[in-house]
Enzyme design. Structure first.
Site, PDB file in Angstrom:
ATOM      1  N   PRO A   1       0.838  -1.203   0.000  1.00 39.79           N
ATOM      2  CG  PRO A   1      -0.668  -1.518   1.753  1.00 39.79           C
ATOM      3  CD  PRO A   1       0.599  -2.056   1.160  1.00 39.79           C
ATOM      4  CD  GLU A   2       3.163   2.759  -4.335  1.00 34.33           C
ATOM      5  OE1 GLU A   2       3.325   3.911  -4.766  1.00 34.33           O
ATOM      6  OE2 GLU A   2       3.363   1.746  -5.035  1.00 34.33           O
TER       7      GLU A   2
END
Ligand SMILES: [Zn+2]
Length: 285
Positions: A2-3
């Site tokens: 996840p960014e």
């Protein structure tokens, strides 16, 4: 992993529900990735009131009313999901958090509180993620170590972040969390494509115009991705258990060997700083 857009999506969903709520109980199902460890973790959280949930880079920060916080990094495959009261724990679950005094669903605008406890499951297949209870001083130090928040910084500030060290490659500069915070492999590739810059270009070789173009695309791509609730490569789901919609908008990431959406040239994949890196050899120079 996840960014920024994925973590921001989770933050918004959790904050909407849990700002103002209190931690009633923590069921630690699997120890080892929390701090302090075991019982101490559970005890240090019990009774804490969540003032609000924030994000810094890819880190979630559950701010307590007493100035401390619970920091959460999802790393490769961590998930935080809101579940119902009859939820049955699953194999990779690490902990279940039970909150009381949450806003009444489904209308957060009413700001009514609910007597029904809200449950959040923390699970992690690959087990790189962590949770850490921190005091105020330590929190300040942790948050200060990150670079500019791209959505809150001016274009000029981001341009400045793309100047040195001169021999550094643009993609590496984009992914350095102490330089610009929150961008990882997927969005770095997408930003370079949209800015028409090869990810291997060294910072010193960029013109002022190039830097401005990259800075602009950083903001644009991340904003679009937040709106789409992120990208569901790597099995990411949001706090409601749903996939993100940005995957359909990816132009280079995960498209090696497929035709470029702009010019039809086949998308190339190379290794750069140990990461799979995707680009169009014609559109990007
Ligand atoms: Zn192309």
């Amino acid at each position: 992993m996840p960014e920024l857009p994925e973590v921001e999506t989770i933050r918004r969903q959790l904050n909407q529900k849990l700002a103002g709520a209190r931690i009633a109980q923590v069921d630690l199902l699997r120890t080892g990735r929390e701090s302090p460890k075991g019982k101490k973790f559970v005890e240090s959280l019990r009774g804490k009131k969540i003032e609000r949930i924030e994000r810094r880079a890819k880190l979630l920060v559950w701010r307590f009313s007493d100035g401390g916080a619970l920091t959460t990094h999802l790393k490769m495959s961590g998930r935080l999901i809101l579940v119902g009261h009859n939820y049955q724990p699953q194999k990779h679950d690490r902990a279940i958090f039970i909150f009381v005094g949450a806003r009444h669903p489904p209308s957060p605008r009413l700001r009514r509180t609910s007597a029904v406890p809200v449950r959040v499951v923390w699970s992690d297949v690959r087990q790189f993620g962590y949770m850490k209870v921190v005091a105020k001083d330590e929190l300040v130090k942790i948050l200060g170590a990150y670079g500019s928040e791209p959505l809150e910084s001016s274009e000029q500030e981001l341009v400045e972040r793309l100047k040195s060290p001169k021999t550094r490659k643009i993609k590496v500069a984009l992914m350095d969390q102490t330089n610009i915070a929150g961008i990882g492999n997927i969005y770095a590739d997408e930003i370079c494509f949209r800015a028409k810059i090869l990810p291997t270009r060294r910072l010193a070789s960029l013109s002022e115009q190039d830097r401005r173009q990259v800075a602009r695309e950083i903001k644009k791509v991340l904003r679009e991705a937040v709106q789409a609730r992120g990208t569901s490569a790597d099995a990411y789901v949001d706090a409601r258990g749903k996939a993100g919609a940005f995957e359909k908008k990816l132009r280079v990431y995960g498209r090696a060997g497929k035709p470029c959406v702009v010019c039809g040239t086949l998308i190339k994949k190379i290794r750069l700083a140990q990461r799979g890196t995707h680009f169009c050899p014609k559109c990007q120079t």
